[in-house]
Design an enzyme around this catalytic site. Structure first.
Site, mmCIF file in Angstrom:
data_model
loop_
_atom_site.group_PDB
_atom_site.id
_atom_site.type_symbol
_atom_site.label_atom_id
_atom_site.label_comp_id
_atom_site.label_asym_id
_atom_site.label_seq_id
_atom_site.Cartn_x
_atom_site.Cartn_y
_atom_site.Cartn_z
ATOM 1 C CB CYS A 93 -0.962 -0.017 1.183
ATOM 2 S SG CYS A 93 -0.167 -0.138 2.800
ATOM 3 C CG ASN A 94 1.255 6.038 0.437
ATOM 4 O OD1 ASN A 94 2.445 6.028 0.145
ATOM 5 N ND2 ASN A 94 0.557 7.161 0.457
#
Length: 230
Positions: free
Chosen positions: A120-121
């Site tokens: 994810c980020n």
């Protein structure tokens, strides 16, 4: 893979992971191998095609908040197979409903000899939640053991409260699915046995009805003979 046949020591070693790795802050920006051919990391780990290829990555699960779509995106679609999951990085986001698709993507990649990066980020809350659920089902672990196993390989993970609740819920979900999957023959045999018993009962009842009907006919014949004699 079922850990039921593992002894306590082997299971403990599996959960604890390698003891010769010293965690450093810089490792937050890298990805770590959680189980064979499954890596977990942040967006930063997906930006270098050289590093991805050196790790043998063939498939990437890109999990992002819809607001991050501009930056958190497939960067090398010509080199890797991508699965993109648009979610809300909030405690209200339902991850369990999205997990089967991610699991299928990972399973097929590994079964075909590939390696998967899930990111994810930041690689702190969102993507680790998916990986914890995957590890839980893959090894047949409790949610606590699965969480510890992932944390012992990527120390910085910290799923938010809503995701933790879903991780806990998923333990009972996958275990129930396993019971159902392992017991169809038994259930079928039980239904067949009940059906056979019902057939036997029906035959017995039909025989008793026939016997009573014949006895009634005999009684009627006796009455007729008595009447004739009278």
């Amino acid at each position: 893979m079922d850990t039921a046949s593992m002894g306590p020591e082997a299971l403990r070693e599996l959960i604890q992971g390698p003891s010769d790795v010293e965690w450093s802050y810089e490792m937050r920006r890298q990805c770590q191998e959680i189980l064979p051919h499954l890596f977990l990391g942040p967006l930063q780990a997906s930006k270098s095609i050289e590093i991805l290829q050196s790790l043998g990555i063939t498939h990437i699960v890109c999990i992002r908040d819809s607001k991050e779509a501009f930056s958190v995106r497939p960067r090398f679609p010509e080199s890797f197979a991508y699965l993109v999951l648009d979610v809300q990085d909030s405690e209200e986001q339902n991850l369990i409903s999205l997990f089967p698709g991610a699991k299928k993507f990972i399973d097929e990649a590994i079964a075909n000899g590939g390696s998967v990066l899930v990111h994810c980020n930041g690689g702190i809350s969102l993507s680790p939640s998916f990986v914890v659920m995957y590890v839980m089902q893959y090894y047949g672990l409790s949610w606590e053991d699965a969480l510890h196993m992932v944390q012992n390989r990527r120390y910085c993970i910290s799923p938010n409260g809503g995701f933790m609740t879903q991780i806990k819920e998923y333990e009972s979900i996958y275990k129930a699915k396993n019971v159902i999957a392992s017991n169809p023959p038994r259930l079928a045999n039980t239904r067949r046995k009940r059906s056979e018993e019902d057939d036997e009962d029906n035959i017995q009842r039909e025989g008793e009805r026939t016997k009573r009907a014949l006895m009634d006919d005999d009684d009627d014949d006796d009455d007729d003979d008595d009447a004739m004699q009278t």
